[in-house]
Enzyme design. Structure first.
Site, PDB file in Angstrom:
ATOM      1  N   ARG A  82       0.839  -1.186   0.000  1.00 33.96           N
ATOM      2  CA  ARG A  82       0.000   0.000   0.000  1.00 33.96           C
ATOM      3  C   ARG A  82       0.876   1.239   0.000  1.00 33.96           C
ATOM      4  O   ARG A  82       1.912   1.281   0.659  1.00 33.96           O
ATOM      5  CB  ARG A  82      -0.922   0.016   1.236  1.00 33.96           C
ATOM      6  CG  ARG A  82      -2.075  -0.971   1.151  1.00 33.96           C
ATOM      7  CD  ARG A  82      -3.045  -0.598   0.043  1.00 33.96           C
ATOM      8  NE  ARG A  82      -4.164  -1.533  -0.080  1.00 33.96           N
ATOM      9  CZ  ARG A  82      -4.207  -2.541  -0.961  1.00 33.96           C
ATOM     10  NH1 ARG A  82      -3.198  -2.772  -1.766  1.00 33.96           N
ATOM     11  NH2 ARG A  82      -5.284  -3.307  -1.032  1.00 33.96           N
ATOM     12  N   GLU A  88      -2.675   7.518  -7.141  1.00 34.22           N
ATOM     13  CA  GLU A  88      -3.040   6.489  -8.141  1.00 34.22           C
ATOM     14  C   GLU A  88      -4.427   6.816  -8.716  1.00 34.22           C
ATOM     15  O   GLU A  88      -5.368   7.054  -7.966  1.00 34.22           O
ATOM     16  CB  GLU A  88      -3.070   5.127  -7.439  1.00 34.22           C
ATOM     17  CG  GLU A  88      -3.491   4.003  -8.345  1.00 34.22           C
ATOM     18  CD  GLU A  88      -3.628   2.670  -7.582  1.00 34.22           C
ATOM     19  OE1 GLU A  88      -2.861   2.427  -6.632  1.00 34.22           O
ATOM     20  OE2 GLU A  88      -4.511   1.889  -7.955  1.00 34.22           O
ATOM     21  N   HIS A 118      -0.593  -0.798 -10.450  1.00 37.36           N
ATOM     22  CA  HIS A 118      -1.349  -1.536  -9.405  1.00 37.36           C
ATOM     23  C   HIS A 118      -1.923  -2.830 -10.002  1.00 37.36           C
ATOM     24  O   HIS A 118      -3.133  -3.067  -9.992  1.00 37.36           O
ATOM     25  CB  HIS A 118      -2.456  -0.679  -8.779  1.00 37.36           C
ATOM     26  CG  HIS A 118      -2.938  -1.243  -7.462  1.00 37.36           C
ATOM     27  ND1 HIS A 118      -3.552  -0.484  -6.498  1.00 37.36           N
ATOM     28  CD2 HIS A 118      -2.893  -2.512  -6.942  1.00 37.36           C
ATOM     29  CE1 HIS A 118      -3.871  -1.251  -5.463  1.00 37.36           C
ATOM     30  NE2 HIS A 118      -3.488  -2.491  -5.710  1.00 37.36           N
TER      31      HIS A 118
HETATM   32  C1  3PG Z   1      -5.462  -6.423  -2.948  1.00 35.22           C
HETATM   33  O1  3PG Z   1      -5.566  -5.809  -1.898  1.00 35.22           O
HETATM   34  O2  3PG Z   1      -5.969  -7.554  -3.107  1.00 35.22           O
HETATM   35  C2  3PG Z   1      -4.689  -5.834  -4.085  1.00 35.22           C
HETATM   36  O3  3PG Z   1      -4.292  -4.533  -3.819  1.00 35.22           O
HETATM   37  C3  3PG Z   1      -5.421  -5.939  -5.396  1.00 35.22           C
HETATM   38  O4  3PG Z   1      -6.188  -4.860  -5.700  1.00 35.22           O
HETATM   39  P1  3PG Z   1      -7.105  -4.940  -7.028  1.00 35.22           P
HETATM   40  O5  3PG Z   1      -8.146  -5.975  -6.764  1.00 35.22           O
HETATM   41  O6  3PG Z   1      -7.697  -3.579  -7.185  1.00 35.22           O
HETATM   42  O7  3PG Z   1      -6.234  -5.316  -8.161  1.00 35.22           O
END
Ligand code: 3PG
Length: 397
Positions: A229, A257, A280
């Protein structure tokens, strides 16, 4: 009446269908953003999100929302305090995308060491530079510090072990497996770590953990990976450290982001040559998304069929219960009510209660977690009930 589920993020089609096949009304709208949710959520029983933010306004606007499933691991995009105030369950899918995130973390380590993106960009631009790109160090035998040894941290260790890295890890729990050794203090490990990989949840305790003081401790030229994070890093301090100590940094999360799935992006990190940022995408492999979607469907169906919430994250870890009263009784109408009435008359607050039946259905066992001690008179009243078989009353402190 059919349960209504809103899926407000990208979700594999076959799992949308699986929910529909289970007699659930599904509204699939992956384009919805944080500000669309208060309207969209009004008449649904359950929402499924990935990183789309579920804020307090959404939760307050809902009329019948009962369950929020985070199709992923981190739940920091959900206002859990607001959910608590309305008694809305929040659950997630821990461990289901860990391998995908670990693969990206390892990928970024190699990419930074060998400068793969620069290599490729030069080739595409028609430049050949074997001399420059032959300067990589290699990861074998290098010291890796894993910060956060949960599902993802362990998958990183497993892969780093195969690379012959010297692995240290830190967590609130004991460090076990994959040749990882425990480190307790950052000032011992950061000066010797060639690679630091962060795998922490966003919590008040982890916010800004990697600040100027931490970067001061890091080895010049070290690799820093953050696929967890953005909040765990003070980004201004990171930018200064990159400039001063020539840190090589791989990030899958960063300040600002974009909320959408495509468009433009602004970040000071774009200007830094030794910083690689991915979009991400840690959890975004097909296999991980299928595993997460399957778990999401299981959570919803299990809830419908049994009332049990798997991976329930906003259940109180600690309650105000200081005593436990267990009553074995004949399973007849009114018995439980009479026990509860004794407690009510004594003004005793019940924190948690569970009543389970013995095989055959004759006898049940009721466990009550209560705030204050039942008095002798109350226990006497319970014992005198002809339908009560036995009881125990103990302090939990
Ligand atoms: C999570 O916490 O599982 C990841 O950060 C994935 O995030 P996303 O589902 O938006 O790709």
């Amino acid at each position: 009446m059919k349960m209504k589920v809103l899926i407000a993020d990208k979700f594999p089609e076959q799992y949308v269908q699986k929910l529909k096949d289970s007699d659930i009304e599904v509204i699939y709208n992956p384009k919805l953003g944080e500000n669309d949710l208060p309207e969209a959520v009004k008449d649904v029983d359950c929402i499924v999100v990935r990183s789309t933010v579920v804020n307090a306004k959404t939760i307050e606007a809902s009329n019948q929302l009962n369950l929020i499933v985070r199709a992923g691991a981190g739940v920091n995009n959900i206002d859990i305090k607001a959910a608590n105030k309305k008694g809305i369950y929040v659950s997630n899918c821990p461990g289901k995308n860990s391998i995908a995130v670990a693969e990206l973390a390892i990928g970024l380590m190699i990419a930074l060491d060998r400068r793969i993106p620069h290599n490729v960009a030069d080739f595409k631009a028609g430049r050949w530079n074997k001399a420059e790109y032959s300067k990589a160090e290699g990861l074998f035998g290098k010291t890796l510090a894993i910060v956060g040894y949960g599902n993802i941290g362990k998958e990183v260790a497993k892969r780093a072990q195969a690379f012959g890295m010297n692995i240290y890890a830190k967590d609130v729990t004991r460090i076990e497996g994959y040749g990882a050794k425990d480190f307790s203090e950052f000032d011992q490990i950061l000066p010797i770590a060639d690679v630091v990989s962060i795998h922490l949840p966003a919590t008040p305790q982890t916010k800004g953990l990697f600040n100027a003081d931490m970067f001061k401790l890091m080895k010049p030229g070290a690799i820093l990976i953050n696929t967890s994070r953005q909040d765990v890093i003070d980004e201004e301090a990171l930018i200064n450290a990159v400039k001063e100590k020539k840190l090589k940094v791989g990030l899958d999360v960063f300040k600002g982001e974009p909320e959408g799935k495509d468009g433009t992006v602004e970040s000071k990190l774009r200007e830094l040559d030794t910083v690689y940022v991915t979009h991400h995408i840690g959890a975004s492999t097909e296999q991980a998304q299928n595993a997460v979607a399957e778990e999401t469907v299981n959570i919803i169906l299990h809830y419908i069929n049994s009332g049990v919430i798997d991976h329930w994250v906003n259940r109180a870890k600690v309650t105000d219960a200081h005593y436990q009263l267990v009553v074995k009784h004949y399973d007849k109408p009114g018995v439980l009510a009479s026990i509860l009435d004794v407690l009510r008359q004594g003004n005793i607050n019940i924190e948690e209660v569970e009543n389970i039946i013995f095989d055959g259905g004759l006898v049940a066992c009721c466990t009550l977690k209560i705030q204050t001690s039942a008095t002798g008179d109350m226990l006497e009243a319970i014992r005198n009930n002809p339908n009560v078989i036995s009881y125990s009353h103990v302090s939990l402190d």
